[in-house]
Design an enzyme around this catalytic site. Structure first.
Site, PDB file in Angstrom:
ATOM      1  N   ARG A  89      -3.662   2.530  -0.252  1.00 22.54           N
ATOM      2  CA  ARG A  89      -2.525   1.888   0.409  1.00 22.54           C
ATOM      3  C   ARG A  89      -1.293   2.743   0.139  1.00 22.54           C
ATOM      4  O   ARG A  89      -1.012   3.088  -1.020  1.00 22.54           O
ATOM      5  CB  ARG A  89      -2.293   0.468  -0.095  1.00 22.54           C
ATOM      6  CG  ARG A  89      -1.100  -0.169   0.610  1.00 22.54           C
ATOM      7  CD  ARG A  89      -0.946  -1.648   0.392  1.00 22.54           C
ATOM      8  NE  ARG A  89       0.090  -2.134   1.310  1.00 22.54           N
ATOM      9  CZ  ARG A  89       0.185  -3.361   1.767  1.00 22.54           C
ATOM     10  NH1 ARG A  89      -0.684  -4.255   1.414  1.00 22.54           N
ATOM     11  NH2 ARG A  89       1.164  -3.713   2.598  1.00 22.54           N
ATOM     12  N   ARG A 148      12.368   1.929  14.155  1.00 21.79           N
ATOM     13  CA  ARG A 148      11.049   1.814  13.504  1.00 21.79           C
ATOM     14  C   ARG A 148       9.949   2.524  14.299  1.00 21.79           C
ATOM     15  O   ARG A 148       8.991   3.045  13.728  1.00 21.79           O
ATOM     16  CB  ARG A 148      10.680   0.339  13.348  1.00 21.79           C
ATOM     17  CG  ARG A 148      11.585  -0.413  12.389  1.00 21.79           C
ATOM     18  CD  ARG A 148      11.252  -1.914  12.388  1.00 21.79           C
ATOM     19  NE  ARG A 148       9.868  -2.165  12.060  1.00 21.79           N
ATOM     20  CZ  ARG A 148       9.395  -2.237  10.807  1.00 21.79           C
ATOM     21  NH1 ARG A 148      10.213  -2.098   9.800  1.00 21.79           N
ATOM     22  NH2 ARG A 148       8.127  -2.464  10.592  1.00 21.79           N
ATOM     23  N   ASP A 201       0.871   2.093   5.391  1.00 21.64           N
ATOM     24  CA  ASP A 201       2.080   1.273   5.298  1.00 21.64           C
ATOM     25  C   ASP A 201       3.320   2.144   5.064  1.00 21.64           C
ATOM     26  O   ASP A 201       3.240   3.204   4.444  1.00 21.64           O
ATOM     27  CB  ASP A 201       1.905   0.279   4.136  1.00 21.64           C
ATOM     28  CG  ASP A 201       2.917  -0.845   4.190  1.00 21.64           C
ATOM     29  OD1 ASP A 201       3.567  -1.018   5.245  1.00 21.64           O
ATOM     30  OD2 ASP A 201       3.073  -1.547   3.180  1.00 21.64           O
ATOM     31  N   SER A 250      -3.210  -7.588   1.626  1.00 22.80           N
ATOM     32  CA  SER A 250      -2.685  -8.023   2.926  1.00 22.80           C
ATOM     33  C   SER A 250      -3.766  -8.393   3.945  1.00 22.80           C
ATOM     34  O   SER A 250      -3.716  -7.928   5.098  1.00 22.80           O
ATOM     35  CB  SER A 250      -1.765  -6.943   3.511  1.00 22.80           C
ATOM     36  OG  SER A 250      -0.676  -6.723   2.673  1.00 22.80           O
ATOM     37  N   GLU A 256     -12.524   0.690  -5.341  1.00 25.34           N
ATOM     38  CA  GLU A 256     -11.434   1.169  -6.192  1.00 25.34           C
ATOM     39  C   GLU A 256     -10.165   1.166  -5.337  1.00 25.34           C
ATOM     40  O   GLU A 256     -10.219   1.488  -4.147  1.00 25.34           O
ATOM     41  CB  GLU A 256     -11.713   2.601  -6.678  1.00 25.34           C
ATOM     42  CG  GLU A 256     -12.935   2.733  -7.549  1.00 25.34           C
ATOM     43  CD  GLU A 256     -12.774   2.013  -8.886  1.00 25.34           C
ATOM     44  OE1 GLU A 256     -11.635   1.897  -9.374  1.00 25.34           O
ATOM     45  OE2 GLU A 256     -13.794   1.548  -9.435  1.00 25.34           O
ATOM     46  N   TRP A 285      10.259   4.334   6.465  1.00 24.35           N
ATOM     47  CA  TRP A 285      10.432   5.783   6.633  1.00 24.35           C
ATOM     48  C   TRP A 285      11.492   6.047   7.722  1.00 24.35           C
ATOM     49  O   TRP A 285      12.400   6.851   7.544  1.00 24.35           O
ATOM     50  CB  TRP A 285       9.093   6.414   7.029  1.00 24.35           C
ATOM     51  CG  TRP A 285       9.104   7.884   7.255  1.00 24.35           C
ATOM     52  CD1 TRP A 285       8.915   8.854   6.321  1.00 24.35           C
ATOM     53  CD2 TRP A 285       9.306   8.565   8.499  1.00 24.35           C
ATOM     54  NE1 TRP A 285       8.981  10.100   6.904  1.00 24.35           N
ATOM     55  CE2 TRP A 285       9.216   9.946   8.236  1.00 24.35           C
ATOM     56  CE3 TRP A 285       9.547   8.140   9.811  1.00 24.35           C
ATOM     57  CZ2 TRP A 285       9.367  10.908   9.235  1.00 24.35           C
ATOM     58  CZ3 TRP A 285       9.701   9.092  10.805  1.00 24.35           C
ATOM     59  CH2 TRP A 285       9.609  10.453  10.511  1.00 24.35           C
ATOM     60  N   THR A 336      -3.505  -9.340  12.161  1.00 30.36           N
ATOM     61  CA  THR A 336      -3.286 -10.609  12.881  1.00 30.36           C
ATOM     62  C   THR A 336      -1.849 -11.099  12.670  1.00 30.36           C
ATOM     63  O   THR A 336      -1.306 -11.820  13.496  1.00 30.36           O
ATOM     64  CB  THR A 336      -4.280 -11.691  12.391  1.00 30.36           C
ATOM     65  OG1 THR A 336      -4.365 -11.612  10.965  1.00 30.36           O
ATOM     66  CG2 THR A 336      -5.655 -11.491  12.974  1.00 30.36           C
ATOM     67  N   GLU A 337      -1.235 -10.668  11.568  1.00 30.48           N
ATOM     68  CA  GLU A 337       0.139 -11.090  11.255  1.00 30.48           C
ATOM     69  C   GLU A 337       1.186 -10.235  12.001  1.00 30.48           C
ATOM     70  O   GLU A 337       2.347 -10.632  12.128  1.00 30.48           O
ATOM     71  CB  GLU A 337       0.409 -10.985   9.744  1.00 30.48           C
ATOM     72  CG  GLU A 337      -0.349 -12.000   8.889  1.00 30.48           C
ATOM     73  CD  GLU A 337      -1.843 -11.697   8.731  1.00 30.48           C
ATOM     74  OE1 GLU A 337      -2.223 -10.510   8.804  1.00 30.48           O
ATOM     75  OE2 GLU A 337      -2.632 -12.649   8.577  1.00 30.48           O
ATOM     76  N   ASN A 338       0.776  -9.076  12.485  1.00 30.05           N
ATOM     77  CA  ASN A 338       1.754  -8.175  13.126  1.00 30.05           C
ATOM     78  C   ASN A 338       2.332  -8.727  14.442  1.00 30.05           C
ATOM     79  O   ASN A 338       3.347  -8.249  14.933  1.00 30.05           O
ATOM     80  CB  ASN A 338       1.151  -6.779  13.371  1.00 30.05           C
ATOM     81  CG  ASN A 338       1.023  -5.953  12.108  1.00 30.05           C
ATOM     82  OD1 ASN A 338       0.199  -5.056  12.007  1.00 30.05           O
ATOM     83  ND2 ASN A 338       1.866  -6.242  11.102  1.00 30.05           N
ATOM     84  N   ARG A 373      -0.671  -4.837  -2.560  1.00 25.55           N
ATOM     85  CA  ARG A 373      -1.331  -6.021  -1.980  1.00 25.55           C
ATOM     86  C   ARG A 373      -2.481  -5.577  -1.092  1.00 25.55           C
ATOM     87  O   ARG A 373      -2.490  -4.450  -0.601  1.00 25.55           O
ATOM     88  CB  ARG A 373      -0.344  -6.779  -1.065  1.00 25.55           C
ATOM     89  CG  ARG A 373       0.732  -7.518  -1.740  1.00 25.55           C
ATOM     90  CD  ARG A 373       1.514  -8.336  -0.686  1.00 25.55           C
ATOM     91  NE  ARG A 373       2.200  -7.486   0.281  1.00 25.55           N
ATOM     92  CZ  ARG A 373       3.397  -6.954   0.083  1.00 25.55           C
ATOM     93  NH1 ARG A 373       4.046  -7.162  -1.036  1.00 25.55           N
ATOM     94  NH2 ARG A 373       3.956  -6.207   1.012  1.00 25.55           N
TER      95      ARG A 373
HETATM   96  C1  FPP Z   1       2.628  -0.345   8.899  1.00 22.37           C
HETATM   97  O1  FPP Z   1       3.924   0.109   8.623  1.00 22.37           O
HETATM   98  C2  FPP Z   1       2.082   0.321  10.083  1.00 22.37           C
HETATM   99  C3  FPP Z   1       1.666  -0.304  11.212  1.00 22.37           C
HETATM  100  C4  FPP Z   1       1.712  -1.758  11.385  1.00 22.37           C
HETATM  101  C5  FPP Z   1       1.159   0.460  12.373  1.00 22.37           C
HETATM  102  C6  FPP Z   1       0.279   1.621  12.010  1.00 22.37           C
HETATM  103  C7  FPP Z   1      -0.085   2.358  13.237  1.00 22.37           C
HETATM  104  C8  FPP Z   1      -0.164   3.711  13.339  1.00 22.37           C
HETATM  105  C9  FPP Z   1       0.086   4.631  12.224  1.00 22.37           C
HETATM  106  C10 FPP Z   1      -0.582   4.290  14.634  1.00 22.37           C
HETATM  107  C11 FPP Z   1      -2.058   4.513  14.610  1.00 22.37           C
HETATM  108  C12 FPP Z   1      -2.599   4.787  15.950  1.00 22.37           C
HETATM  109  C13 FPP Z   1      -3.876   4.552  16.309  1.00 22.37           C
HETATM  110  C14 FPP Z   1      -4.340   4.813  17.684  1.00 22.37           C
HETATM  111  C15 FPP Z   1      -4.859   3.998  15.372  1.00 22.37           C
HETATM  112  P1  FPP Z   1       5.120  -0.931   8.681  1.00 22.37           P
HETATM  113  O2  FPP Z   1       5.658  -0.950  10.076  1.00 22.37           O
HETATM  114  O3  FPP Z   1       4.669  -2.240   8.152  1.00 22.37           O
HETATM  115  O4  FPP Z   1       6.156  -0.270   7.709  1.00 22.37           O
HETATM  116  P2  FPP Z   1       7.211  -1.036   6.773  1.00 22.37           P
HETATM  117  O5  FPP Z   1       6.398  -1.799   5.761  1.00 22.37           O
HETATM  118  O6  FPP Z   1       7.975   0.079   6.155  1.00 22.37           O
HETATM  119  O7  FPP Z   1       8.024  -1.910   7.645  1.00 22.37           O
END
Ligand code: FPP
Length: 267
Positions: free
Chosen positions: A200, A45, A32, A208, A219, A37, A78-80, A206
């Protein structure tokens, strides 16, 4: 001492503190903080997600090196789907690109790749590369990387409940036969040991909707570091913290000669 040497020393000090006999076999990670970042750097993003990929590679290598056997990462929930369509499309393309570019190395490293979640809504090109990656690596046995895509813990539990209800109504099983073992056998993680440790990043406290059943006794380690800044060093800190925990699974600490009176306040 140069900065490089200070960092090396800090890393060596940390890795010496790891008890190699007590490394978790299965680690689950909620990666997360990608968006935050990027925002902190004034970038879109998508830059956060792209940077997150190299961190995943670093943590995968570090897990293997430590003797961990399974890593399960939450790449798309599923929420993304509720995110802006541009971000969803970016992530789908990123998954395709990463798989195309990395699958040979993953295979050479004897890593088995498994995707967990309902892949139905994804475009055909992603599904095709997912199935071919799973098929190519299916006999690899050094390490298992589970990537959760369109995954939700509640949806998984409902799916299991439906399967069991169907089996019961067809007479294949009796309702009285439903138990944890049978439930486990219908999970998407069937056959995989539950994670001993959940990490996390980004400070959020959370779960999530991640692995709700499987995390029952895990843990939990929360790192304040945003995923694109997470690294092997931070990962070692999580393992050391985990090793300092006293895992009781609802019981009491089993110290020799310890009476109930001595231990009753320790749970
Ligand atoms: C959560 O950060 C991150 C994601 C929803 C995507 C994670 C995916 C990768 C790191 C790529 C992995 C690639 C493979 C092939 C497995 P966020 O966008 O929710 O960050 P925020 O909470 O700061 O908005």
């Amino acid at each position: 001492m140069s900065l490089g040497k200070i960092i090396d020393k800090k890393y060596n000090d940390l890795s010496r503190r790891i008890d190699m006999q007590k490394v978790p076999e299965h680690i689950a990670i909620i990666m997360d903080g990608n968006g935050r970042w990027a925002a902190k750097k004034g970038l879109p993003r998508s830059f956060g997600h792209k940077s997150g990929v190299s961190v995943l590679k670093e943590i995968l290598k570090a897990s293997k090196k430590l003797g961990c056997k399974v890593l399960t990462v939450y790449a798309f929930s599923t929420e993304n789907w509720t995110r802006p369509i541009e971000e969803v499309n970016y992530l789908i393309n990123l998954f395709c690109e990463v798989l195309k570019n990395e699958i040979e190395e993953i295979h050479q490293e004897s890593i088995k790749l498994k995707f967990i979640g309902d892949l139905t809504p994804f475009p055909e090109n992603l599904k095709k590369i997912i199935y071919s990656s799973e098929s190519l690596t299916k006999n690899n046995n050094t390490f298992l990387l589970n990537v959760c895509l369109n995954y939700g813990g509640r949806q998984e539990i409902v799916k299991v409940a439906k399967e069991l209800a169907l089996k019961s109504s067809s007479g294949e099983i009796k309702p009285s036969e439903v138990n944890e073992e049978l439930f486990n056998s219908e999970l998407l993680t069937q056959g995989i040991k539950d994670p001993e440790l959940l990490i996390r990043t980004s400070g959020e406290k959370r779960i999530s909707n991640f692995l709700l059943w499987q995390l029952a006794y895990s843990e939990i380690y929360i790192s304040d570091v945003l995923w694109p800044d997470f690294n092997e060093f931070e990962f070692l800190k999580a393992i050391i913290d985990y090793q300092s925990r006293n895992r009781r699974f609802g019981g009491i600490e089993s110290l020799p000669n310890e009476s109930f009176e001595d231990s009753q306040y320790s749970s």
